[in-house]
Design a protein around this motif. Structure first.
Motif, PDB file in Angstrom:
ATOM      1  N   SER A 207      -4.686   3.657   3.147  1.00 21.26           N
ATOM      2  CA  SER A 207      -3.580   3.648   1.750  1.00 21.26           C
ATOM      3  C   SER A 207      -2.446   4.113   2.375  1.00 21.26           C
ATOM      4  O   SER A 207      -1.667   2.797   1.629  1.00 21.26           O
ATOM      5  CB  SER A 207      -4.007   4.959   1.260  1.00 21.26           C
ATOM      6  OG  SER A 207      -5.344   4.590   1.134  1.00 21.26           O
ATOM      7  N   TYR A 208      -1.470   4.902   2.675  1.00 15.45           N
ATOM      8  CA  TYR A 208      -0.246   5.133   2.790  1.00 15.45           C
ATOM      9  C   TYR A 208       0.559   3.789   3.772  1.00 15.45           C
ATOM     10  O   TYR A 208       1.691   2.991   3.437  1.00 15.45           O
ATOM     11  CB  TYR A 208       0.615   6.132   3.554  1.00 15.45           C
ATOM     12  CG  TYR A 208       0.051   7.089   2.196  1.00 15.45           C
ATOM     13  CD1 TYR A 208       0.949   7.168   1.275  1.00 15.45           C
ATOM     14  CD2 TYR A 208      -0.894   8.058   2.199  1.00 15.45           C
ATOM     15  CE1 TYR A 208       0.805   8.127  -0.299  1.00 15.45           C
ATOM     16  CE2 TYR A 208      -1.041   8.908   0.636  1.00 15.45           C
ATOM     17  CZ  TYR A 208      -0.049   8.854   0.007  1.00 15.45           C
ATOM     18  OH  TYR A 208      -0.291   9.625  -1.587  1.00 15.45           O
ATOM     19  N   LEU A 209      -0.420   3.061   4.653  1.00 21.90           N
ATOM     20  CA  LEU A 209       0.397   2.166   5.262  1.00 21.90           C
ATOM     21  C   LEU A 209       0.117   0.794   5.302  1.00 21.90           C
ATOM     22  O   LEU A 209       1.221  -0.016   4.929  1.00 21.90           O
ATOM     23  CB  LEU A 209      -0.480   1.972   6.654  1.00 21.90           C
ATOM     24  CG  LEU A 209      -0.739   0.608   7.827  1.00 21.90           C
ATOM     25  CD1 LEU A 209       1.125   0.879   8.619  1.00 21.90           C
ATOM     26  CD2 LEU A 209      -1.641   0.491   8.645  1.00 21.90           C
ATOM     27  N   GLY A 210      -0.907   1.193   3.656  1.00 27.23           N
ATOM     28  CA  GLY A 210      -0.896   0.017   3.047  1.00 27.23           C
ATOM     29  C   GLY A 210       0.254  -0.129   1.980  1.00 27.23           C
ATOM     30  O   GLY A 210       0.738  -1.715   1.750  1.00 27.23           O
ATOM     31  N   THR A 211       0.238   1.061   1.075  1.00 24.97           N
ATOM     32  CA  THR A 211       2.089   0.970   0.284  1.00 24.97           C
ATOM     33  C   THR A 211       2.907   0.812   1.216  1.00 24.97           C
ATOM     34  O   THR A 211       3.980   0.149   0.710  1.00 24.97           O
ATOM     35  CB  THR A 211       1.789   2.856  -0.511  1.00 24.97           C
ATOM     36  OG1 THR A 211       0.723   2.695  -0.593  1.00 24.97           O
ATOM     37  CG2 THR A 211       2.485   2.900  -0.460  1.00 24.97           C
ATOM     38  N   ALA A 212       3.083   1.381   2.837  1.00 24.53           N
ATOM     39  CA  ALA A 212       4.733   0.964   3.460  1.00 24.53           C
ATOM     40  C   ALA A 212       5.002  -0.529   3.169  1.00 24.53           C
ATOM     41  O   ALA A 212       5.328  -1.307   3.234  1.00 24.53           O
ATOM     42  CB  ALA A 212       3.899   1.870   4.786  1.00 24.53           C
ATOM     43  N   MET A 213       3.818  -0.864   3.927  1.00 26.31           N
ATOM     44  CA  MET A 213       3.542  -2.824   4.429  1.00 26.31           C
ATOM     45  C   MET A 213       3.851  -3.657   2.578  1.00 26.31           C
ATOM     46  O   MET A 213       4.418  -4.212   2.442  1.00 26.31           O
ATOM     47  CB  MET A 213       1.868  -3.308   4.330  1.00 26.31           C
ATOM     48  CG  MET A 213       1.840  -3.209   5.759  1.00 26.31           C
ATOM     49  SD  MET A 213       0.129  -3.452   6.146  1.00 26.31           S
ATOM     50  CE  MET A 213      -0.535  -2.763   8.045  1.00 26.31           C
ATOM     51  N   HIS A 214       3.876  -3.106   1.760  1.00 27.51           N
ATOM     52  CA  HIS A 214       3.993  -3.278  -0.067  1.00 27.51           C
ATOM     53  C   HIS A 214       5.051  -3.624  -0.377  1.00 27.51           C
ATOM     54  O   HIS A 214       6.019  -4.193  -0.578  1.00 27.51           O
ATOM     55  CB  HIS A 214       3.229  -2.912  -1.238  1.00 27.51           C
ATOM     56  CG  HIS A 214       3.462  -2.846  -2.168  1.00 27.51           C
ATOM     57  ND1 HIS A 214       3.192  -4.535  -2.642  1.00 27.51           N
ATOM     58  CD2 HIS A 214       3.265  -3.030  -3.196  1.00 27.51           C
ATOM     59  CE1 HIS A 214       3.469  -5.257  -4.350  1.00 27.51           C
ATOM     60  NE2 HIS A 214       3.742  -3.502  -4.216  1.00 27.51           N
ATOM     61  N   ALA A 215       6.201  -3.011   0.532  1.00 26.84           N
ATOM     62  CA  ALA A 215       7.351  -1.960  -0.040  1.00 26.84           C
ATOM     63  C   ALA A 215       7.964  -2.412   1.322  1.00 26.84           C
ATOM     64  O   ALA A 215       9.032  -3.223   0.248  1.00 26.84           O
ATOM     65  CB  ALA A 215       7.541  -0.716   0.558  1.00 26.84           C
TER      66      ALA A 215
END
Length: 760
Positions: free
Chosen positions: A640-648
């Motif tokens: 989830s947080y890896l995806g959040t960083a990618m989105h950023a």
């Protein structure tokens, strides 16, 4: 006098009377100065937790056992470069590591903690090849992510290796009772007895060395003397307590003897006669063939996870490592007969079967007793005479090896066992280790569901032991099933209330469940059990952290890492507390300290990713989350947080794919669904975002953030009444103060167009 003093020192060590052992051993070294006696004195100090004394005594010594003991002292004092130099001298690169499997295991630890992973793996594998029962080496390989399948390590070939070792050591012990002239013939023919001693010493020290600094017993292993003669002959306690001759084999020049029955030549061997030993009365007709065989033989060389007050900071305290000083329970285990995790962990069944203690690794105690206590003082009979005339050299020749493996009887653990019985016992033991090893390997690879299935294959009496149940608890913890984890750890406490194995993880489970009373009780119990254990202070720190007293919690976690600097999970928890106190710089330092101890401690990679995410250093954040994901590819939270960083980083397509993987990995986790809705909102896919949030409401009906995000979407679609309704529902669910301020600000700007709001 020397033999009496040595025997007294060995007995004092055997019965944990360390002050007495040190005093007498000092008399021994003063009266009979020799390196062998210095080894014994250093052993006394190591047993008394005075590594600095052993360090000074053994500095500059050259014998193999001296170098090993010196390395142990250096390891305890964290002088890893000196320990490495002692085991593998720079000027002798081809020198053999002293003490066999134990030496290779210690070298592996040194390489591990000096960040030389490949070398560490090599030495752990060497230790296992020498002693397949060195479980601690397999554990280390699992922690490094380099373990082979347990079926390959604990195979039938390993059983053959164990059988060969026991037979060889049994025959070597029988050789102690040759007549004096035969003993001289043996010693004159064996120029390389140092290599033989390594294999013997390996049985003394290698098994069960989970943590080298605390488990070395030196020349005397704590094995009780046998109480009954093998063939019905009279018992002789003083003869059984005679120390091993192993240390006298460390040099080509025979040092002063350690005890009465070890005089290398001359009539002193007749002191055995004072013990009424039948061995001293063997007739000359039996001695002659022995002598002839020794002449012909050859000695062989042996060598509230999303929106709660605690936030996501602790939602992935998923795999704390108990560290080097964790109290493992692999040797003595307790069992009862319940059925599986839902079946096996049934409380009603637990109360119906009484716990009992079982010795898991009998082979270890058998070997130690056989080596340290000497052969039993049994009467001589014809069958023994035939055996003795055939196998009187230390090890069988190629012509007799098959006969030795099948027909030779050697005393192990007070029982006469032949090759086939040893093979059967070794196969049974290795079968058990295959299941335990495969389960532990799966856990270290974070394939926790597979690990749970493997553990279910264990017999009930082994499944329901402290160590196994704590591993089951850790596996449930990793899959974020805190209720099952709490149940398993509770059963582990009931099975082994004295064990601290996994108690740091148990305290974190109670933290997530917000069980403040249970957590407080656990912390008090652990402190009472062992104030000097890192796990105890870890539990105390979690207790204070649950009460939002982060400064006191930090002090407790710092105490844990002070007691055990190699406790990676303790460093990680320090990092969590620093981050909670907004001290990001010290938080980063703590996470890095954890990674220096254990590079595969993914919690610290995750912690660093969270710090950089909060600092809006998105590239750094993505790197650290990806490192954590490579170690643990099954964690929904990390995805989830890896995806959040990618989105950023404006990589929304990759981010949505990662979120979908996270949802599949754990459908009960609301975090990836919430983040996916956020990404869809940023892409202005309002209908898809609302669908995801409607589904999320089913899993998390009381999360205010879900309703706040729905209100934001309705506002963007100019559906102000629905937006106001959802903002109101979000406030009714009593969010945190920060969220309340955000929601109220959104309500005030409800009728302000988004374009104007963005410019404000």
């Amino acid at each position: 006098m020397e033999g009496i003093l040595t025997d007294c020192v060995q007995n004092s060590l055997r019965y944990f009377m360390y002050r007495n052992a040190i005093f007498l051993c000092e008399r021994l070294c003063a009266e009979f100065p020799s390196e062998v006696n210095l080894q014994l004195l250093a052993t006394c100090y190591l047993q008394n937790n005075q590594a600095y004394a052993a360090y000074n005594i053994l500095k500059g010594t050259q014998m193999a056992l001296s170098r090993y003991l010196f390395a142990v002292a250096c390891y305890q004092m964290d002088l890893l470069s000196e320990a490495e130099a002692a085991l593998s001298p720079v000027n002798e690169p081809s020198a053999e590591i002293p003490n066999g499997a134990a030496g290779h295991y210690l070298m592996g630890l040194i390489y591990r903690y000096t960040d030389r992973r490949k070398n560490a793996i090599h030495h752990y594998k060497m230790a296992l090849s020498i002693d397949p029962l060195l479980w601690a080496a397999y554990e280390e390989l699992c922690m490094l992510g380099a373990a082979e399948e347990a079926t390959a390590v604990f195979s039938e070939a390993a059983a053959l290796c164990i059988q060969k070792q026991y037979l060889q050591n049994g025959l070597a012990t029988q050789n102690l009772y040759l007549p004096n002239e035969d003993r001289n013939l043996v010693s004159s023919k064996s120029a390389g007895t140092e290599d033989i001693s390594l294999r013997q010493l390996k049985h003394m020290q290698a098994n069960n060395l989970r943590d080298i600094p605390g488990n070395y017993h030196g020349a005397a292993v704590l094995a009780a003397a046998a109480s009954q003669p093998l063939n019905g002959g009279p018992s002789n306690a003083s003869f059984y307590n005679t120390p091993s001759p192993i240390t006298t084999q460390l040099s080509g020049v025979a040092p002063p003897p350690l005890c009465r029955n070890l005089q290398p030549n001359g009539p002193n061997l007749n002191m055995l006669g004072t013990d009424s030993s039948p061995k001293s009365t063997i007739s000359s007709t039996i001695q002659a063939p022995r002598r002839k065989f020794v002449d012909e033989g050859k000695l062989r060389k042996i060598s509230g996870r999303l929106f709660s007050d605690s936030g996501p900071r602790r939602s992935t305290r998923l795999a704390g490592e108990a560290g080097a000083n964790a109290n493992t329970s692999t040797t003595t285990v307790a069992g009862n007969g319940t059925t599986n995790s839902s079946k096996y962990l049934g409380g009603s069944k637990l109360s119906s079967v009484a716990l009992r203690s079982v010795t898991l690794r009998k082979g270890q105690s058998w070997a130690n007793e056989n080596i340290d206590e000497g052969m039993r003082n049994e009467p001589f009979d014809d069958s023994r005479a035939n055996t003795a005339s055939t196998v009187s050299s230390s090890f069988p020749t190629s012509d007799t090896r098959s006969a030795v493996q099948e027909g030779t009887t050697v005393p192990i653990g007070g029982t006469a066992m032949n090759g086939s019985r040893i093979m059967t016992g070794a196969s049974d033991l290795l079968g058990l280790l295959r299941i335990l090893g495969e389960g532990y390997r799966m856990s270290c690879m974070y394939r926790c569901k597979d690990a749970l299935d493997v553990y279910l294959k264990l017999p009930h009496k082994h499944y329901n032991t402290g160590w196994v149940l704590s591993q089951v608890g850790k596996a449930y913890f990793e899959v974020v099933d805190y209720l099952e984890a709490e149940h398993a750890f509770n059963l582990a406490r009931r099975a082994s209330p004295y064990s601290l194995e996994g108690m740091d993880i148990y305290s974190t489970v109670l933290y997530h469940l917000k069980e403040d009373m249970k957590l407080s009780y656990l912390a008090q119990e652990l402190i009472t059990t062992d104030r000097l254990a890192a796990q105890s202070w870890c539990a105390m720190g979690n207790c204070y952290s649950l009460q939002k007293d982060h400064e006191t919690a930090l002090k407790n976690f710092q105490r844990a890492v002070q007691l055990n600097p190699r406790f990676a999970y303790g460093h990680t928890l320090c990092g969590h507390e620093y981050v909670a106190l907004e001290d990001f710089e010290n938080g980063i330092r703590s996470y890095q300290s954890a990674l220096r101890v254990d590079a595969r401690h993914y919690n610290s990679w995750y912690g660093l990713g969270m710090v950089y995410l909060r600092q809006e250093k998105f590239e750094f954040s993505e790197h650290h989350f990806r490192m954590a994901f490579q170690i643990n590819p099954h964690s929904s939270v990390i995805m989830s947080y890896l995806g959040t960083a990618m989105h950023a980083l404006k990589r929304s397509g990759e981010a949505i794919e990662m979120m979908e993987k996270a949802i599949l990995a754990d459908k009960k986790n609301p975090l990836p669904m919430y983040q996916k809705a956020n990404i869809l909102l940023s892409l202005e896919k309002f209908d898809e975002a609302l669908e995801v949030l409607e589904e999320l409401k089913e899993y998390a009906p009381r999360e205010s953030g879900v309703y706040a995000l729905m209100g934001k979407i309705y506002k963007r679609r100019n559906m102000h009444e629905k937006a106001m309704l959802h903002f109101g529902l979000a406030l009714d669910l009593k969010p945190s103060a920060t969220d309340v301020a955000t929601i109220k600000a959104a309500i005030e700007k409800l009728h302000v167009p988004d374009e104007i709001e963005d410019n404000l």
